[in-house]
Design a protein around this motif. Structure first.
Motif, PDB file in Angstrom:
ATOM      1  N   SER A  62      44.188  45.114  46.746  1.00 17.21           N
ATOM      2  CA  SER A  62      44.677  43.775  46.401  1.00 17.21           C
ATOM      3  C   SER A  62      45.537  43.217  47.544  1.00 17.21           C
ATOM      4  O   SER A  62      45.865  43.933  48.489  1.00 17.21           O
TER       5      SER A  62
ATOM      6  N   GLY B 115      40.553  45.125  43.257  1.00 10.79           N
ATOM      7  CA  GLY B 115      40.240  44.204  44.357  1.00 10.79           C
ATOM      8  C   GLY B 115      38.791  44.339  44.778  1.00 10.79           C
ATOM      9  O   GLY B 115      38.227  45.447  44.824  1.00 10.79           O
ATOM     10  N   THR B 116      38.168  43.195  45.107  1.00 11.52           N
ATOM     11  CA  THR B 116      36.736  43.215  45.451  1.00 11.52           C
ATOM     12  C   THR B 116      36.435  42.421  46.725  1.00 11.52           C
ATOM     13  O   THR B 116      35.313  41.974  46.942  1.00 11.52           O
TER      14      THR B 116
ATOM     15  N   ASP C 275      39.336  42.826  39.056  1.00 13.01           N
ATOM     16  CA  ASP C 275      39.641  41.691  39.933  1.00 13.01           C
ATOM     17  C   ASP C 275      40.138  40.567  39.038  1.00 13.01           C
ATOM     18  O   ASP C 275      39.584  40.344  37.955  1.00 13.01           O
TER      19      ASP C 275
END
Lengths: 371, 371, 371, 371
Positions: free
Chosen positions: A79, A10-11, A41
């Motif tokens: 996420s 996740g970013t 991602d």
């Protein structure tokens, strides 16, 4: 020096925050140095950008690649909520330590499965309840334990923000019931975690959950709308195992509030007031003999409040949100080194989730519920 | 000029406050001038001292003398709670207007009897919910009615003080169950009244009442103790008839708080925060287009907030507690002149008492209660 | 019981405030009871209205009538500044005690003449520096005297309001140079008086006075304008005789401030912060051994701070501006009874005026001035 | 990607802060990546510890090694004040860009030499006035430029801390007159820089500097003492070139204050209040038509205040002190990339130093001084 390979899933908001925190924690973690190995991602561009921005060695659009990567020791999960369980369980199965953002799971049954899996696998876990990492909250906990407030007789806590106050804010993953409850899970878990951190287990509650904005645009700017099934506001009256009671509110439609995460704890000899909106301050009252000079003291964070001093040797300079996240990652690294949880771990997240589940059930059944 | 004869029962905290307020109100009441006719206190010395201090024409140690006094038009009742009903009913029966301190009655059945008696007798009544007389609360009510906050979606209110926080504070009439409930009646009635003043009727609630300090010295310094049967802390989750919900706390063991009577009201377009500890201020937030300059505005009481200007033509100079009491008496005089209640009257006190009674019942039955 | 006949000159802001204060003070003045004998205003209607509103026995449009009135013992002067000297001297000559609003005189020579006349006549005088009557300021003075702050090493004071901030506010008597200086006299005298009350004499200063708004409409709505000759902002660096220095600002064009009269006093062991905008609070810091719990304490006014308890037996209920005025009148009555000034008297106003004069001179000469 | 080699001199408070800031800035600096090449400290152990803690490639106990190092492009100077000039000039001579902590030099003549040398060499400089990097101060500057406050008519600024309040704090390099003045240089330069950042040049002043604590222990715990020659408190009345005036205080013996760096700016249409103690907030007042809803707005930092959003996409989460330092380094990197100063550069530090020098001269000569 031992290297600790980090894989980040996740970013977004929390993804960036984790990346910065892992890097910053390296300045304080001594012999164990976190290394940013890979970032995943589903959006390849986002993954690649994050790789460059934070200096990961590689990127991927498949989170499973991180699980399979032998250079990765820790999976950092940011996420959307509904993926937390699957990703955590996969990481645990691969023998990796897991840091997962809250809420850990959509329900306590899932959370239980997760913490038991971690226990069996002997991996260290942590969940992103970053606000309790505040040096002043560590002191608050110690003050309570030391009896500075006397016997605790009441708690009033809240986590209110207004990011969903406008009915034009579209439906999103935060409102997806498959990820769990609404404000009570997303924000409520923070104040419930803080309450447990300071005062211990909650054993009974009665709750009222409301969906204030019943429908939202399906997507940004959409003319079609989608029903909202999760709560916007939750009000809980709780009983702690230690004997005192309290009230807790979670609210993400609270006009004007950006970070009203706070509490007032009342004891027989004194009280504490805290608000994350000014989280470098703590209000402390204690009855004294000279009533003419009695009053709340505004304590200001400084190096005498560990680990503030890691960041700055002078008081009053103030920590920021990302510093709390750095403390969180630092303590996780230290926990991995010692083989002991630094807390809040998956087990604690499970305990918090049980309270969230009980709140949902109590509201539906309109009755007191034992946890 | 018409004279309005005042008879005051009681010379304690509220007795003195009434006397001063009647005198001060005379400067603003124009053609109707209150006259301090007589003061009654069971303690003759106290009655005589009050007569001299405030300039009453006479004193008595029998409150019934006031009822019988033909020069007295208004009975002002500040005796211990358990006498409120008997004295009010006697005054009403004698055709006198009645101002009575809160709580009006030990239970709603008694309060109902009292307001119906007043209705039948055609006398004007008022109950001492002085805090809603604040000019800024009048504006808050108007702002809500004008839609400045949009649709109201939440309320959080509290009245907490610490005058009973110490277990060495002896048993007293406030703890006498024959006068009604504890904190929920004594302090809770203020915040419940404020909630009703601003948002209208409460129709359902679930409540939890606690007696924190189980026994107290029978009298000051006594070594024998007496069980406390009334609540020290009450926590209510309430539903308003207008559709929103809220939380309310009453607490007289709240270390560090002398007058934490306040609320936060959240609407779809904005919100208001008030605290009696700084009652010349009101915090107001409203979403605006320029998010970079959004925030809570601190409104400061001034002559544009009626009736502040009666006391001072310059803003920011601040009203005091006794000024609120003066406004209360002034509005009562004006109500008598017009033959219309200025509120909160006995009927309103009955409505508040029903909520108090429901809170007591809900806590005992551990369930939601319709009012 | 002894009666004290009061004659009031002026019925504006301060006129009304005096009338209310004399009435309220009667509740606390015991054997000496002030009686509102007569009120004078050059505007007969205003005089008559005030007579009715506050219950004076008679009214007049000639202030000299009060001087000649044998039933009047005290002259209360609230007329425009330029009349203070003439009226005070006439009252003194008639052997009456005088309470005069500040500033006492346009310059220190006049003020000296006035205080010497009062001295010779043996009458008691007082000047309306009401803010120092605050119970918390009495405590602040005592704390300083008791050494709670250690040796005093610095002062920073201000009195800023914004009632003249708009250039559309017309020329008025406050801007009339024949009444004395501008902001430094009107507002500055309050903070200078407060500084002297707490820390004693000022012996040297350098000041800078500015006229920010150079012309104003001659009268409300006028299209013709008139030059402003007095200061809007004054900044003083001062040296106290006790050895410490400080800074003082007076400002009546301070956008957003209605009553920013406050100070911070620093000592070797602690400090105090006060702001009239929240005058029921006092911030107190004192170094303590446990640095982790050090901080400013917010003291809240209560009955332990004399004479708060006269007004209310419960802490945190708050005094208002008019209560300060009541204390002022009460202390003046008591001073008359004892034959001793309660201060600030004409002598003290003279001392304050010398500082004002020195500020004007220093600004003109652009140099340090000894007082 | 272009690498920018960093050489850091000093490993104390500011040394550590620089190291963390360079690392953190790398996440935002895109194509130009700072690389921690070498760290110098006269104490070899400290240098080595810093190398390990922050990941420098090498260390040295000779700062000249950094000057000679061809891989180093930027010298970051955090040594005691008296070394700033020599080290900066050496770095400039070697063609390196220089970031130097404030105060830049002991006097303005030296500062002038330094900025002219940098100009001739064509290197980019910056001085550590980190507090003006606050996103809310960038907005304040823009608001002033946009006329949101109208014409500026007054300034009141302060930088007060209490780290030298105790007479037991020993003599140290901060008190060494060869490094320049005392509080007026060390703290005063911050508030003077902030004043210039917001309102432009100061052209005249009168100042009063005091040494409150005349002697201090020669070293920690020493029984021998050493005279203090520099100021503990400085009070300046200043005139800005734009036409308004103001007051500025610098004070390092201010009991209770850890970071009271703040100001109030008054304009004809509104005002701003800022305090570094709560630096994620800015108070903004602007006159509006509806006086009943007028008041100071508390603006809270969020992503709409650039560059807050680099650190966090959600408002109210708060930046910390080290984030300000990161912004500072980021802007320096960007300035190097563009070949343009990001300010405050050596030229600006020279301008600030001229004000400091003038304050010292004014206090000595006891007169107004033109700058």
């Amino acid at each position: 020096m031992r290297k600790l390979g980090i894989g980040l899933i996740g970013t977004g908001f929390m993804g960036k925050s984790h990346a910065m925190a892992w890097k910053a924690a390296a300045s304080f973690s001594g012999d164990i140095q976190p290394v940013l190995v890979s970032v995943a991602d589903i959006d390849s561009d986002a993954a690649q950008r994050a790789q460059q921005q934070f200096g990961f060695q590689r990127w991927t659009n498949r989170w499973q690649d991180l699980i399979d990567d032998p250079e990765i020791d820790v999976i950092s999960i940011t996420s959307p909520n509904r993926f937390h369980a699957e990703q955590s369980l996969a990481a645990i199965a691969a023998g990796k330590h897991v840091h997962c953002e809250k809420p850990l799971a959509p329900d306590s049954a899932t959370a239980e499965r997760m913490y038991r899996a971690a226990d069996r696998a002997g991996v260290i876990t942590q969940v992103g309840f970053n606000y309790v990492k505040n040096p002043l909250l560590k002191m608050a906990k110690k003050m309570i334990a030391d009896g500075d407030l006397g016997e605790i007789i009441g708690f009033r806590g809240i986590h209110a923000e207004d990011f969903l106050a406008s009915p034009t804010v579209p439906w999103s993953w935060r409102l997806d019931p498959s990820g769990g409850a609404g404000a009570v899970a997303d924000l409520g878990s923070h104040i419930l975690g803080m309450a447990r951190f300071l005062l211990g287990p909650i054993e009974e509650l009665v709750a009222d959950l409301e969906t204030v904005i019943k429908t939202r645009p399906e997507s940004p700017g959409a003319t079609t709308s989608k029903a909202v099934e999760v709560d916007d506001i939750a009000r809980l009256t709780v009983k702690f195992a230690r004997g005192c009671s309290g009230h807790i509110e979670a609210n993400w439609v609270a006009a004007g509030h950006k970070m009203q995460l706070g509490f007032e704890i009342t004891g027989s000899k004194g009280s504490l007031i805290f608000n994350q909106e000014r989280f470098n301050e703590l209000q402390y009252f204690r009855f004294s003999e000279d009533e003419s000079k009695n009053g709340f003291v505004t304590l200001v964070a400084g190096p005498e409040h560990y680990p503030y001093g890691l960041f700055c040797p002078a008081p009053g300079h103030q920590l920021g949100f990302n510093d709390l996240k750095t403390i969180e990652m630092l303590e996780f690294i230290q926990a991995i080194a010692k083989g002991n949880t630094a807390g809040p771990d998956f087990k604690e997240a499970f305990e918090i989730q049980k309270v969230v589940d009980a709140a949902v059930a109590s509201s539906r059944e309109r009755s007191w519920i034992k946890i």
